[in-house]
Scaffold this motif. Structure first.
Motif, PDB file in Angstrom:
ATOM      1  N   VAL A   1      59.035 -91.997 148.412  1.00 53.79           N
ATOM      2  CA  VAL A   1      58.163 -91.261 147.500  1.00 53.79           C
ATOM      3  C   VAL A   1      58.990 -90.200 146.793  1.00 53.79           C
ATOM      4  CG1 VAL A   1      56.101 -91.648 148.897  1.00 53.79           C
ATOM      5  CG2 VAL A   1      57.473 -89.568 149.243  1.00 53.79           C
ATOM      6  N   VAL A   2      58.510 -89.794 145.638  1.00 52.18           N
ATOM      7  CA  VAL A   2      59.147 -88.727 144.869  1.00 52.18           C
ATOM      8  C   VAL A   2      58.119 -87.634 144.631  1.00 52.18           C
ATOM      9  CG1 VAL A   2      58.606 -89.812 142.651  1.00 52.18           C
ATOM     10  CG2 VAL A   2      60.491 -88.166 142.800  1.00 52.18           C
ATOM     11  N   THR A   3      58.568 -86.396 144.731  1.00 50.96           N
ATOM     12  CA  THR A   3      57.691 -85.246 144.517  1.00 50.96           C
ATOM     13  C   THR A   3      58.280 -84.351 143.431  1.00 50.96           C
ATOM     14  OG1 THR A   3      58.805 -84.006 146.272  1.00 50.96           O
ATOM     15  CG2 THR A   3      56.825 -85.263 146.879  1.00 50.96           C
ATOM     16  N   ALA A   4      57.433 -83.684 142.676  1.00 51.70           N
ATOM     17  CA  ALA A   4      57.850 -82.750 141.624  1.00 51.70           C
ATOM     18  C   ALA A   4      57.270 -81.385 141.937  1.00 51.70           C
ATOM     19  CB  ALA A   4      57.372 -83.226 140.258  1.00 51.70           C
TER      20      ALA A   4
ATOM     21  N   ARG B   1      61.556 -76.304 140.245  1.00 44.20           N
ATOM     22  CA  ARG B   1      62.434 -76.932 139.254  1.00 44.20           C
ATOM     23  C   ARG B   1      63.199 -78.144 139.792  1.00 44.20           C
ATOM     24  NH1 ARG B   1      65.155 -71.671 136.122  1.00 44.20           N
ATOM     25  NH2 ARG B   1      63.218 -70.471 135.954  1.00 44.20           N
ATOM     26  N   THR B   2      62.781 -78.668 140.921  1.00 40.25           N
ATOM     27  CA  THR B   2      63.444 -79.844 141.481  1.00 40.25           C
ATOM     28  C   THR B   2      62.422 -80.939 141.751  1.00 40.25           C
ATOM     29  OG1 THR B   2      63.202 -79.149 143.788  1.00 40.25           O
ATOM     30  CG2 THR B   2      65.162 -78.367 142.600  1.00 40.25           C
ATOM     31  N   ALA B   3      62.940 -82.161 141.842  1.00 37.75           N
ATOM     32  CA  ALA B   3      62.170 -83.309 142.311  1.00 37.75           C
ATOM     33  C   ALA B   3      62.897 -83.868 143.526  1.00 37.75           C
ATOM     34  CB  ALA B   3      62.034 -84.365 141.223  1.00 37.75           C
ATOM     35  N   ASN B   4      62.146 -84.197 144.574  1.00 34.12           N
ATOM     36  CA  ASN B   4      62.745 -84.679 145.816  1.00 34.12           C
ATOM     37  C   ASN B   4      62.369 -86.122 146.077  1.00 34.12           C
ATOM     38  OD1 ASN B   4      63.932 -82.209 146.286  1.00 34.12           O
ATOM     39  ND2 ASN B   4      62.369 -81.510 147.733  1.00 34.12           N
ATOM     40  N   LEU B   5      63.335 -86.873 146.588  1.00 38.82           N
ATOM     41  CA  LEU B   5      63.125 -88.270 146.973  1.00 38.82           C
ATOM     42  C   LEU B   5      63.158 -88.344 148.497  1.00 38.82           C
ATOM     43  CD1 LEU B   5      62.810 -91.137 145.718  1.00 38.82           C
ATOM     44  CD2 LEU B   5      65.277 -91.407 146.048  1.00 38.82           C
ATOM     45  N   TYR B   6      62.063 -88.844 149.106  1.00 39.12           N
ATOM     46  CA  TYR B   6      61.933 -88.874 150.558  1.00 39.12           C
ATOM     47  C   TYR B   6      61.862 -90.310 151.063  1.00 39.12           C
ATOM     48  CZ  TYR B   6      60.484 -83.939 150.248  1.00 39.12           C
ATOM     49  OH  TYR B   6      60.427 -82.591 149.996  1.00 39.12           O
ATOM     50  N   ASP B   7      62.311 -90.477 152.300  1.00 39.04           N
ATOM     51  CA  ASP B   7      62.098 -91.716 153.034  1.00 39.04           C
ATOM     52  C   ASP B   7      60.786 -91.585 153.802  1.00 39.04           C
ATOM     53  OD1 ASP B   7      62.486 -93.276 155.834  1.00 39.04           O
ATOM     54  OD2 ASP B   7      63.521 -94.335 154.217  1.00 39.04           O
ATOM     55  N   VAL B   8      59.875 -92.519 153.597  1.00 36.33           N
ATOM     56  CA  VAL B   8      58.545 -92.400 154.181  1.00 36.33           C
ATOM     57  C   VAL B   8      58.583 -92.535 155.696  1.00 36.33           C
ATOM     58  CG1 VAL B   8      56.244 -93.447 154.259  1.00 36.33           C
ATOM     59  CG2 VAL B   8      57.438 -93.215 152.075  1.00 36.33           C
ATOM     60  N   GLU B   9      59.361 -93.455 156.206  1.00 38.95           N
ATOM     61  CA  GLU B   9      59.378 -93.713 157.650  1.00 38.95           C
ATOM     62  C   GLU B   9      59.949 -92.544 158.437  1.00 38.95           C
ATOM     63  OE1 GLU B   9      61.002 -97.108 160.808  1.00 38.95           O
ATOM     64  OE2 GLU B   9      61.343 -97.319 158.645  1.00 38.95           O
TER      65      GLU B   9
ATOM     66  N   LEU C   1      64.692 -86.048 153.591  1.00 38.75           N
ATOM     67  CA  LEU C   1      65.010 -85.879 152.177  1.00 38.75           C
ATOM     68  C   LEU C   1      66.234 -86.726 151.839  1.00 38.75           C
ATOM     69  CD1 LEU C   1      64.583 -84.397 149.460  1.00 38.75           C
ATOM     70  CD2 LEU C   1      66.065 -82.589 150.340  1.00 38.75           C
ATOM     71  N   VAL C   2      66.059 -87.653 150.899  1.00 40.35           N
ATOM     72  CA  VAL C   2      67.154 -88.546 150.517  1.00 40.35           C
ATOM     73  C   VAL C   2      67.960 -87.956 149.377  1.00 40.35           C
ATOM     74  CG1 VAL C   2      67.734 -90.868 149.707  1.00 40.35           C
ATOM     75  CG2 VAL C   2      65.808 -90.537 151.275  1.00 40.35           C
ATOM     76  N   HIS C   3      67.284 -87.495 148.341  1.00 38.88           N
ATOM     77  CA  HIS C   3      67.955 -86.901 147.184  1.00 38.88           C
ATOM     78  C   HIS C   3      67.117 -85.736 146.672  1.00 38.88           C
ATOM     79  CE1 HIS C   3      71.000 -90.026 146.798  1.00 38.88           C
ATOM     80  NE2 HIS C   3      70.038 -90.940 146.855  1.00 38.88           N
ATOM     81  N   SER C   4      67.809 -84.705 146.189  1.00 38.70           N
ATOM     82  CA  SER C   4      67.168 -83.618 145.473  1.00 38.70           C
ATOM     83  C   SER C   4      67.620 -83.687 144.026  1.00 38.70           C
ATOM     84  CB  SER C   4      67.532 -82.264 146.086  1.00 38.70           C
ATOM     85  OG  SER C   4      66.853 -81.214 145.428  1.00 38.70           O
TER      86      SER C   4
ATOM     87  N   ILE D   1      75.142 -95.284 142.275  1.00 46.35           N
ATOM     88  CA  ILE D   1      75.136 -94.469 141.059  1.00 46.35           C
ATOM     89  C   ILE D   1      73.696 -94.083 140.742  1.00 46.35           C
ATOM     90  CG2 ILE D   1      75.721 -94.378 138.612  1.00 46.35           C
ATOM     91  CD1 ILE D   1      77.795 -96.532 139.094  1.00 46.35           C
ATOM     92  N   HIS D   2      73.460 -92.788 140.595  1.00 49.53           N
ATOM     93  CA  HIS D   2      72.132 -92.287 140.231  1.00 49.53           C
ATOM     94  C   HIS D   2      72.237 -91.595 138.869  1.00 49.53           C
ATOM     95  CE1 HIS D   2      71.139 -93.308 144.287  1.00 49.53           C
ATOM     96  NE2 HIS D   2      71.934 -92.364 144.801  1.00 49.53           N
ATOM     97  N   SER D   3      72.044 -92.354 137.821  1.00 48.13           N
ATOM     98  CA  SER D   3      72.202 -91.821 136.470  1.00 48.13           C
ATOM     99  C   SER D   3      70.936 -91.093 136.051  1.00 48.13           C
ATOM    100  CB  SER D   3      72.512 -92.948 135.481  1.00 48.13           C
ATOM    101  OG  SER D   3      71.430 -93.866 135.440  1.00 48.13           O
ATOM    102  N   VAL D   4      71.086 -90.198 135.078  1.00 50.82           N
ATOM    103  CA  VAL D   4      69.964 -89.448 134.544  1.00 50.82           C
ATOM    104  C   VAL D   4      70.105 -89.355 133.036  1.00 50.82           C
ATOM    105  CG1 VAL D   4      71.171 -87.263 134.939  1.00 50.82           C
ATOM    106  CG2 VAL D   4      68.699 -87.260 134.601  1.00 50.82           C
ATOM    107  N   ASN D   5      68.983 -89.507 132.342  1.00 53.97           N
ATOM    108  CA  ASN D   5      68.944 -89.387 130.888  1.00 53.97           C
ATOM    109  C   ASN D   5      67.885 -88.360 130.509  1.00 53.97           C
ATOM    110  OD1 ASN D   5      70.840 -91.586 130.095  1.00 53.97           O
ATOM    111  ND2 ASN D   5      69.324 -92.867 131.134  1.00 53.97           N
ATOM    112  N   VAL D   6      68.218 -87.524 129.545  1.00 54.00           N
ATOM    113  CA  VAL D   6      67.324 -86.453 129.121  1.00 54.00           C
ATOM    114  C   VAL D   6      66.701 -86.824 127.780  1.00 54.00           C
ATOM    115  CG1 VAL D   6      67.128 -84.005 128.596  1.00 54.00           C
ATOM    116  CG2 VAL D   6      68.768 -84.774 130.325  1.00 54.00           C
ATOM    117  N   PHE D   7      65.377 -86.709 127.711  1.00 54.69           N
ATOM    118  CA  PHE D   7      64.636 -86.991 126.469  1.00 54.69           C
ATOM    119  C   PHE D   7      64.194 -85.665 125.872  1.00 54.69           C
ATOM    120  CE2 PHE D   7      64.531 -90.862 128.759  1.00 54.69           C
ATOM    121  CZ  PHE D   7      64.360 -91.893 127.851  1.00 54.69           C
ATOM    122  N   GLN D   8      64.618 -85.411 124.656  1.00 53.45           N
ATOM    123  CA  GLN D   8      64.265 -84.185 123.949  1.00 53.45           C
ATOM    124  C   GLN D   8      63.545 -84.547 122.655  1.00 53.45           C
ATOM    125  OE1 GLN D   8      68.115 -82.347 123.474  1.00 53.45           O
ATOM    126  NE2 GLN D   8      67.948 -81.216 125.394  1.00 53.45           N
ATOM    127  N   GLY D   9      62.275 -84.200 122.592  1.00 56.63           N
ATOM    128  CA  GLY D   9      61.513 -84.521 121.394  1.00 56.63           C
ATOM    129  C   GLY D   9      60.280 -83.670 121.221  1.00 56.63           C
TER     130      GLY D   9
END
Length: 540
Positions: free
Chosen positions: A342-345, A349-357, A361-364, A403-411
């Motif tokens: 699951v992912v939380t926001a 200012r962060t979003a966290n990726l968790y392992d349910v089982e 915390l997998v990634h911040s 690889i955990h890539s990120v793209n920023v959308f500005q509009g």
């Protein structure tokens, strides 16, 4: 003695009359000047007297005040600015109302109806609507912050905070419908209100529908609870009260009877549910209304009173799993494809990726400059999109484990309230800048379509099959658009039906034969709608 002729005598009489008239004018002017001077002296005397009184009051205030002079001067300047701002808003509001009354009288005389497009022709200022949008966002933020920090030990204080904020919303939000930039279309979709789900004691932030049988409706509310409802009967089937703060979102597991909720208590909860659907009752036939017909913009709110909750429904108090790594309000949460993560926001200012089982915390996910407002996952791929008040949304790619890539959308130019995936390679984003933009993941430089609205847009949803965008607005309206930006319909709203407060979220359930669209709002109710999609698309 010489005798005067008749002509010379007449000339002398004329001279005497002129001299007498001149003297009369001089006396009149002199008396007028004396009167003006007297009034001026009187005013000056009154002004001097007032100045003396004010000076005496100020001296007395200075003697009584214990504040330093610099702080006292700053406060006086701030109060002066506030007074001038409210005066300007009041004058502008009066001007707008006068122009609206003039337009209404003109249109009534011509036998026409009032629509947003007609009002915009009256050269109404967009500044009022924009100010209302900004103020409503501040009210929402303040409201969520206050409800997220509440304690169940202070119910009286909670009710007071709730009524204050909702009252403020009624005061300011009611005029946001004045200015409209929607183009008038000829589409006449049949949009019917089917069911109202009433039982929460505070505003409802989120609404969601289960992905497997039995199909139930879930709502997340600022009253610290989440509820599961029977779509057919409108009865509450289960209530979750495990959070100590406002419940800001609810999402269901893709293949199990498990729910994920995010809360202002800085946690996300995973809890299991078992519900049994009641026997469905015949749906009462209500009058069908076109989405474009005239509505009554009454501020009447029948749901303002305290609503008695469903006491007979089962209650869950303890979650199966608690996810707590955030340092601020958890505003949203969602399941990744497969349901193992699951992912939380959060407002930290962060979003966290968790392992349910394991609950680990997998990634911040860091990078946003301000608080996050929403998060969403792709239905078939390991992609996550997060929205923020920093006017951007970010796409996080977890398809490659290394690889955990990120793209920023500005509009956008204001807070991005939500960004959601569609089936395919599109993302749809909504913002407080009153626009909705459609993006192609293969070309992120600019949106492929832009929808301009008359009010701030909250948590949007896109139907899976026909890809129809449902927009919930601050001004109590819900509108439908296609992916190319063409307006399809507006859901009916009046003092008898529809939302009476800000609409916070929408959710599609296309396969449901009774209600295929749901909405929820600050009026403490969720609404089930039946949208005639074939007729909608036929007139496109």
């Amino acid at each position: 003695m010489p005798i005067e002729s008749g002509n010379s005598a007449a000339a002398r009489q004329v001279k005497q009359k002129r001299k007498s008239h001149t003297l009369s004018i001089r006396r009149t002017n002199s008396s007028e000047q004396e009167r003006v001077a007297s009034q001026r002296e009187m005013l000056e005397g009154q002004g001097a007297m007032m100045s003396a009184v004010c000076e005496e009051v100020c001296v007395q205030s200075v003697e009584d005040s214990k504040l330093p002079p610099s702080i006292r001067q700053t406060l006086l300047e701030l109060f002066g600015q506030i007074e001038r701002e409210f005066e300007n808003l009041y004058i502008e509001n009066l001007e707008l109302r006068r122009e609206i009354e003039t337009l209404n009288d003109r249109l009534t005389a011509e036998g026409q109806t009032v629509d947003g497009g007609d009002l915009s022709k009256g050269q109404l200022k967009a500044k009022a609507s924009h100010s209302t949008s900004q103020l409503s966002q501040k009210l929402k933020t303040t409201y969520k912050a206050s409800t997220s920090k509440r304690s169940n030990s202070f119910p009286r204080k909670a009710v007071g905070a709730r009524n204050f904020n909702m009252g403020s919303w009624e005061l300011w939000g009611g005029d946001s419908w004045i200015v409209s930039s929607f183009k008038t279309t000829t589409s006449r979709a049949v949009c019917q209100l089917v069911k109202e789900y009433i039982g929460h004691r505070d505003g409802i932030w989120d609404v969601s529908v289960t992905r497997l049988q039995p199909v139930v409706l879930g709502t997340a509310s600022a009253d610290h609870s989440a509820m599961l409802w029977s779509i057919e009967t409108g009865k509450c089937l289960l209530k979750y009260v495990g959070h100590a703060g406002s419940v800001n979102s609810i999402k269901f597991h893709p293949s199990e009877q498990v729910a994920l909720t995010a809360s202002g208590d800085q946690t996300a909860h995973i809890w299991r549910y078992i519900v049994q659907l009641p026997t469905p009752q015949p749906v009462t036939d209500t009058n069908q209304m076109s989405g474009e017909e005239e509505v009554d913009f009454s501020d009447k709110d029948e749901a303002d009173g305290d609503v008695e909750g469903p006491n007979e429904s089962p209650t869950i108090r303890i979650p199966s799993t608690t996810l707590k790594s955030h340092q601020g309000v958890v505003i949203a949460a969602d399941w990744l494809v497969g349901g193992k993560q699951v992912v939380t926001a959060s407002w930290d200012r962060t979003a966290n990726l968790y392992d349910v089982e394991t609950s680990e915390l997998v990634h911040s996910l860091t990078g946003h400059d301000q608080e996050l407002t929403h998060c969403c996952t792709h239905p078939t791929q390991r992609l996550v999109v997060t929205s923020s008040r920093d006017t951007t949304f970010r796409l996080w790619d977890f398809r490659d484990p290394s690889i955990h890539s990120v793209n920023v959308f500005q509009g956008h130019t204001d807070t991005v309230t939500s960004a959601v995936f569609t089936v395919g390679d599109n993302v749809v984003s909504g913002s407080d800048d009153r626009t909705v933009k459609v993006w192609d993941l293969k070309n992120m430089r600019s949106p492929i379509a832009t929808i301009r609205t008359d009010s701030a847009v909250n948590r949007i949803s896109v139907s899976v099959n026909q890809r129809i965008i449902a927009l919930p607005h601050d001004n109590r309206q819900v509108r439908l658009f296609d992916m190319s930006g063409v307006r399809l319909a507006r859901l009916p709203r009046s003092n008898r039906q529809g939302h009476r407060r800000m609409v916070c979220c929408t959710a599609w359930s296309e396969d449901n034969p009774i209600c295929n669209l749901f909405s929820c709002g600050f009026d403490r109710q969720a609404i089930g709608w039946n949208i005639n999609i074939p007729a909608l698309l036929q007139e496109k």
